[in-house]
Scaffold this motif. Structure first.
Motif, PDB file in Angstrom:
ATOM      1  N   GLN A   1      16.760  13.771  -4.768  1.00  0.00           N
ATOM      2  CA  GLN A   1      17.404  12.468  -4.721  1.00  0.00           C
ATOM      3  C   GLN A   1      16.576  11.604  -3.777  1.00  0.00           C
ATOM      4  O   GLN A   1      16.579  11.809  -2.568  1.00  0.00           O
ATOM      5  N   ALA A   2      15.836  10.646  -4.317  1.00  0.00           N
ATOM      6  CA  ALA A   2      14.887   9.854  -3.524  1.00  0.00           C
ATOM      7  C   ALA A   2      15.366   8.419  -3.384  1.00  0.00           C
ATOM      8  O   ALA A   2      16.069   7.893  -4.254  1.00  0.00           O
ATOM      9  N   TRP A   3      14.973   7.803  -2.281  1.00  0.00           N
ATOM     10  CA  TRP A   3      15.122   6.365  -2.102  1.00  0.00           C
ATOM     11  C   TRP A   3      13.733   5.769  -2.253  1.00  0.00           C
ATOM     12  O   TRP A   3      12.773   6.250  -1.633  1.00  0.00           O
ATOM     13  N   THR A   4      13.624   4.735  -3.056  1.00  0.00           N
ATOM     14  CA  THR A   4      12.311   4.253  -3.484  1.00  0.00           C
ATOM     15  C   THR A   4      12.172   2.751  -3.312  1.00  0.00           C
ATOM     16  O   THR A   4      13.162   2.020  -3.233  1.00  0.00           O
ATOM     17  N   PHE A   5      10.939   2.304  -3.271  1.00  0.00           N
ATOM     18  CA  PHE A   5      10.611   0.899  -3.486  1.00  0.00           C
ATOM     19  C   PHE A   5      10.046   0.767  -4.902  1.00  0.00           C
ATOM     20  O   PHE A   5       9.087   1.457  -5.263  1.00  0.00           O
ATOM     21  N   ASN A   6      10.681  -0.076  -5.696  1.00  0.00           N
ATOM     22  CA  ASN A   6      10.284  -0.320  -7.090  1.00  0.00           C
ATOM     23  C   ASN A   6      10.245   0.951  -7.922  1.00  0.00           C
ATOM     24  O   ASN A   6       9.439   1.095  -8.841  1.00  0.00           O
ATOM     25  N   GLY A   7      11.119   1.898  -7.576  1.00  0.00           N
ATOM     26  CA  GLY A   7      11.316   3.067  -8.418  1.00  0.00           C
ATOM     27  C   GLY A   7      10.284   4.155  -8.300  1.00  0.00           C
ATOM     28  O   GLY A   7      10.257   5.049  -9.146  1.00  0.00           O
ATOM     29  N   SER A   8       9.423   4.125  -7.273  1.00  0.00           N
ATOM     30  CA  SER A   8       8.383   5.152  -7.164  1.00  0.00           C
ATOM     31  C   SER A   8       8.293   5.705  -5.751  1.00  0.00           C
ATOM     32  O   SER A   8       8.710   5.072  -4.780  1.00  0.00           O
ATOM     33  N   VAL A   9       7.744   6.927  -5.657  1.00  0.00           N
ATOM     34  CA  VAL A   9       7.425   7.577  -4.380  1.00  0.00           C
ATOM     35  C   VAL A   9       5.973   8.011  -4.437  1.00  0.00           C
ATOM     36  O   VAL A   9       5.626   8.859  -5.247  1.00  0.00           O
ATOM     37  N   PRO A  10       5.085   7.434  -3.582  1.00  0.00           N
ATOM     38  CA  PRO A  10       5.321   6.316  -2.679  1.00  0.00           C
ATOM     39  C   PRO A  10       5.659   5.038  -3.458  1.00  0.00           C
ATOM     40  O   PRO A  10       5.494   4.968  -4.671  1.00  0.00           O
ATOM     41  N   GLY A  11       6.094   4.004  -2.711  1.00  0.00           N
ATOM     42  CA  GLY A  11       6.275   2.700  -3.314  1.00  0.00           C
ATOM     43  C   GLY A  11       4.956   2.098  -3.731  1.00  0.00           C
ATOM     44  O   GLY A  11       3.889   2.719  -3.572  1.00  0.00           O
TER      45      GLY A  11
ATOM     46  N   ASP B   1      12.344  10.099   5.200  1.00  0.00           N
ATOM     47  CA  ASP B   1      12.480  11.403   4.563  1.00  0.00           C
ATOM     48  C   ASP B   1      12.855  11.282   3.094  1.00  0.00           C
ATOM     49  O   ASP B   1      12.494  12.129   2.280  1.00  0.00           O
ATOM     50  N   LYS B   2      13.557  10.226   2.751  1.00  0.00           N
ATOM     51  CA  LYS B   2      13.993  10.033   1.373  1.00  0.00           C
ATOM     52  C   LYS B   2      12.928   9.350   0.508  1.00  0.00           C
ATOM     53  O   LYS B   2      13.071   9.296  -0.708  1.00  0.00           O
ATOM     54  N   GLY B   3      11.870   8.765   1.138  1.00  0.00           N
ATOM     55  CA  GLY B   3      10.779   8.207   0.337  1.00  0.00           C
ATOM     56  C   GLY B   3      10.542   6.720   0.451  1.00  0.00           C
ATOM     57  O   GLY B   3       9.759   6.173  -0.330  1.00  0.00           O
ATOM     58  N   LEU B   4      11.164   6.040   1.424  1.00  0.00           N
ATOM     59  CA  LEU B   4      11.030   4.589   1.531  1.00  0.00           C
ATOM     60  C   LEU B   4       9.760   4.195   2.282  1.00  0.00           C
ATOM     61  O   LEU B   4       9.799   3.802   3.455  1.00  0.00           O
ATOM     62  N   TYR B   5       8.616   4.289   1.597  1.00  0.00           N
ATOM     63  CA  TYR B   5       7.332   3.923   2.187  1.00  0.00           C
ATOM     64  C   TYR B   5       6.311   3.661   1.087  1.00  0.00           C
ATOM     65  O   TYR B   5       6.508   4.016  -0.074  1.00  0.00           O
ATOM     66  N   GLY B   6       5.202   3.031   1.480  1.00  0.00           N
ATOM     67  CA  GLY B   6       4.089   2.791   0.566  1.00  0.00           C
ATOM     68  C   GLY B   6       2.869   2.344   1.357  1.00  0.00           C
ATOM     69  O   GLY B   6       2.959   2.062   2.552  1.00  0.00           O
ATOM     70  N   SER B   7       1.730   2.263   0.704  1.00  0.00           N
ATOM     71  CA  SER B   7       0.485   1.870   1.375  1.00  0.00           C
ATOM     72  C   SER B   7       0.257   0.374   1.255  1.00  0.00           C
ATOM     73  O   SER B   7       0.722  -0.266   0.302  1.00  0.00           O
ATOM     74  N   PHE B   8      -0.466  -0.174   2.223  1.00  0.00           N
ATOM     75  CA  PHE B   8      -0.758  -1.613   2.265  1.00  0.00           C
ATOM     76  C   PHE B   8      -2.217  -1.767   2.668  1.00  0.00           C
ATOM     77  O   PHE B   8      -2.585  -1.477   3.803  1.00  0.00           O
ATOM     78  N   ILE B   9      -3.054  -2.212   1.744  1.00  0.00           N
ATOM     79  CA  ILE B   9      -4.488  -2.327   1.972  1.00  0.00           C
ATOM     80  C   ILE B   9      -4.864  -3.806   2.064  1.00  0.00           C
ATOM     81  O   ILE B   9      -4.565  -4.579   1.148  1.00  0.00           O
ATOM     82  N   ILE B  10      -5.503  -4.186   3.165  1.00  0.00           N
ATOM     83  CA  ILE B  10      -6.059  -5.533   3.301  1.00  0.00           C
ATOM     84  C   ILE B  10      -7.568  -5.419   3.127  1.00  0.00           C
ATOM     85  O   ILE B  10      -8.252  -4.841   3.981  1.00  0.00           O
ATOM     86  N   GLU B  11      -8.072  -5.917   2.015  1.00  0.00           N
ATOM     87  CA  GLU B  11      -9.504  -5.809   1.718  1.00  0.00           C
ATOM     88  C   GLU B  11     -10.253  -6.907   2.456  1.00  0.00           C
ATOM     89  O   GLU B  11      -9.936  -8.091   2.327  1.00  0.00           O
TER      90      GLU B  11
END
Length: 503
Positions: free
Chosen positions: A83-93, A171-181
């Motif tokens: 049971q995951a908590w997501t940003f925009n439905g994915s893990v990672p977000g 722990d539930k998955g509420l994260y994602g990567s952020f790249i500044i090029e």
């Protein structure tokens, strides 16, 4: 020495008592951890029934978009659904990629049953955009939205995550990567982001009741949300220049080994390393909250592993195949995850240069942080100068101050990856020895037991900023303080009904 011995004996006695009472939840206070909500489950568990399945992580290359926090069923590997908590439905977000200097507008929409926020880890944003409930904003309530707006001024590898009840929501998955090029980034042929994390297969087990620092309750390690054979391979062509961005979104350090190739460590926490040299068969230890960028040339045709080393239960699932698309033979590379290779030493790597601070210059403020482990009536606590948040002493600064901080880890068994919000700091020395290589600019620094570091930063971003351990079990049990600017007034009114939980 006597103090440490007493502390060690006390902790040992506490562990024995807790183990004897392992069938009861009354032995420790889990800092408002809701056991029903926190359960990480197998495919037979009914908590995932009726939930929509997660989707593949998308890449967002816009400067205006929406992140929706929502609950999903996520498959870590075949037969293990959670049971995951997501940003925009994915893990990672979503992997966010924007250009240096862009103005971004990000709408957070909360479709969860609990309040959430987003913290932009490592990115120097205005204080009111930092996403800390009760400190910079009120937590975003179920059904509500919040707009984050800031300029991406410093290129590098960053990430984002909820900072509301973070120990549970990450722990539930509420994260994602952020790249500044960056405008001056060196061109590469392949650029991959790998987000590391850990999960629990059984939160009803004794090791879950024992707590994070008294046994490893995490036994499934993932790369980009997947474990073992379900980790997607990295496809390359012979002669490619490849950049790997390694992000640790979990609560444990991981020692990463690239097989079959020489490589350079080109950045840490998004900041460039001066003139990095080629190395081979060294382990890059990545602590919670840290990021490392490595680059290599694909000059060894075949199929190779990028893998975690160690003997923890989940280690063998943190492996990434690197596949040459023109290679049609059988792979001869084998895992050597228990081999003790040399650890990469950032403090003597790269070419010396000026980072802006020195050990012997004058500072407007000097401060010592004694990081320690203890016990209270509520169980295990993690302290800064013998106090727990919110009773810890703030580091009070004036805008423009040059600040030197000595960090001392006096815990006997605990690592403490310390993260400063809103600023970068320069690492000046480790265990009394000045940094010998490239200037080291970071926002997260791991201290192992007995370590002492001296760091320095300029107070150039007015606000109230957290300085805390990024093992969020430690933060939720007290290891948090703040850097506060004299005269600064927050731009929000704390709502007592918002259930703000900043740790």
């Amino acid at each position: 020495m006597i103090k440490r011995l007493i502390q060690f004996i006390s902790i040992a006695l506490f562990i024995l008592i807790l183990g004897a009472c392992s069938n009861s939840m009354n032995g420790m206070n889990y800092n408002n951890m809701n056991m029903d909500e926190e359960r990480e489950v197998t495919s037979e568990d009914t908590t995932t029934k009726g939930l929509q399945q997660t989707v593949s992580t998308e890449k967002i290359e816009l400067n205006e978009f929406t992140l929706v926090a929502q609950e999903r069923k996520h498959t870590l590997t075949e037969g293990i659904d959670i049971q995951a908590w997501t940003f925009n439905g994915s893990v990672p977000g979503p992997e966010i990629r924007v250009q240096e200097g862009e103005e971004v507008k990000i709408i957070l929409k909360n479709e969860l049953k609990d309040p959430v926020t987003i913290h932009w880890h490592g990115i120097p944003v205005p204080n009111n955009m930092d996403g800390i409930p009760g400190v910079t904003m009120n937590a975003v309530q179920p059904g509500d939205s919040f707009i984050y707006e800031f300029k991406t001024t410093v290129p590098g590898t960053y990430w984002y995550h909820s900072h509301q009840d973070g120990v549970n929501q990450l722990d539930k998955g509420l994260y994602g990567s952020f790249i500044i090029e960056g405008k001056n980034d060196e061109e590469v042929d392949k650029d991959y982001t790998l987000v590391l994390d850990e999960w629990m297969s059984d939160t009803d087990s004794d090791r879950f009741r024992m707590g994070h620092d008294m046994g490893n309750m995490y036994d499934i390690f993932t790369v980009n949300g997947k474990n073992g054979k379900d980790v997607l391979p990295l496809l390359v062509n012979e002669g490619d220049k490849v950049r790997l961005r390694l992000v640790n979104a979990g609560f444990m350090s991981h020692k990463i080994h690239l097989h079959g190739h020489e490589f350079k460590v080109t950045g840490t926490d998004g900041q460039e390393i001066n003139d990095p040299e080629l190395i081979k068969d060294q382990l890059i230890s990545i602590a919670p909250g840290e990021r490392y960028d490595i680059e290599f040339t694909t000059d060894n045709l075949g199929e190779w592993l990028l893998e975690s080393h160690g003997d923890m239960e989940g280690t063998d699932g943190m492996k990434v195949p690197i596949k040459y698309e023109s290679f049609d033979g059988a792979s001869t590379d084998k895992s050597n995850q228990q081999e003790k290779l040399k650890l990469f030493d950032l403090t003597s790597y790269g070419k010396e240069g000026s980072g802006g601070f020195t050990l012997d210059q004058e500072y407007d403020l000097s401060y010592t942080m004694d990081l320690n482990t203890g016990m209270s009536s509520r169980g295990m606590v993690y302290t800064i100068n013998d106090k727990t948040f919110p009773k810890t002493e703030n580091i009070k600064v004036n805008e423009g101050d040059l600040v030197k901080v000595k960090l001392e880890n006096n815990s006997t068994i605990d690592d403490h990856p310390m993260h400063l919000h809103g600023h970068f700091f320069q690492v000046l020395s480790k265990n009394g020895k000045p940094v010998q290589g490239s200037p080291i600019i970071k926002d997260t620094l791991n201290l192992k037991p007995g370590d002492e570091y001296v760091v320095a930063f300029k107070a150039d971003n007015p606000g109230n900023w957290l300085f805390h351990c990024h093992d969020l079990h430690h933060a939720s049990a007290g290891m948090v303080t703040q850097v506060t600017y004299d005269g600064f007034k927050p731009q929000f009114t704390p709502n007592p009904n918002a259930n703000n939980q900043p740790e």
